[in-house]
Design a protein around this motif. Sequence first.
Motif, PDB file in Angstrom:
ATOM      1  N   ARG A 274     -13.851  -0.472  -1.352  1.00  0.00           N
ATOM      2  CA  ARG A 274     -12.571  -0.061  -0.788  1.00  0.00           C
ATOM      3  C   ARG A 274     -12.397  -0.613   0.630  1.00  0.00           C
ATOM      4  NH1 ARG A 274     -12.059   6.066   0.229  1.00  0.00           N
ATOM      5  NH2 ARG A 274     -12.112   5.566   2.400  1.00  0.00           N
TER       6      ARG A 274
ATOM      7  N   GLU B  48      -9.975   1.464  -3.908  1.00  0.00           N
ATOM      8  CA  GLU B  48     -11.142   2.208  -4.398  1.00  0.00           C
ATOM      9  C   GLU B  48     -12.269   1.232  -4.696  1.00  0.00           C
ATOM     10  OE1 GLU B  48     -10.027   3.881  -8.387  1.00  0.00           O
ATOM     11  OE2 GLU B  48      -8.139   2.907  -7.871  1.00  0.00           O
TER      12      GLU B  48
ATOM     13  N   ILE C 234      -8.889  -0.933 -11.278  1.00  0.00           N
ATOM     14  CA  ILE C 234      -8.707  -0.253 -10.000  1.00  0.00           C
ATOM     15  C   ILE C 234      -7.333  -0.582  -9.415  1.00  0.00           C
ATOM     16  CG2 ILE C 234     -11.176  -0.225  -9.485  1.00  0.00           C
ATOM     17  CD1 ILE C 234     -10.603  -2.466  -7.426  1.00  0.00           C
TER      18      ILE C 234
END
Length: 160
Positions: A103, A126, A134
């Motif tokens: 992230r 993330e 993601i």
Amino acid sequence: MMFCRVRSILRRAAPAAIALLAFASAPVSATEMGYAVVPTTTIYPGETVSGDRLQEVEVTNPNLKGDYAKSIGQVSGMISKRTLLPGRTISVSALREPYTVTRGSSIRMIFTVGEMTISAAGSPLEDGMTGQLIRVRNMDSGVIVSGTVLKDGTIHVATK
């Protein structure tokens, strides 16, 4: 009279009992039981499991079952999800693959339609492992899209 009957029963049952005890206490070799991997030091959640902190030990408990690690190569380089204690077997479910993207890092997003490929800078919202879907923010437009993490750390943006 009763004493003679009990002695007679014991005399007939003794050879069977001795054979049963001999079978039950027969040692099982390490080749039959195998090996298990145990840490030599405490490994905390989020730490990388390295081979120098592990050892393979002979399994001597016939009741040991489950998904425990059987070789150092099976767990070396993985990330611990739980605290792993010295001398205790390592459950494979207590480990995960390392993240391919993290992230907030800077990554390359790729969108492909037919033979046309569009590439842009992005930032994952993330952590993600290879093959995981993601959310990613496009650094130029600020638009949030979803994509699949590729092995090289790029994100293949999904079509709607």
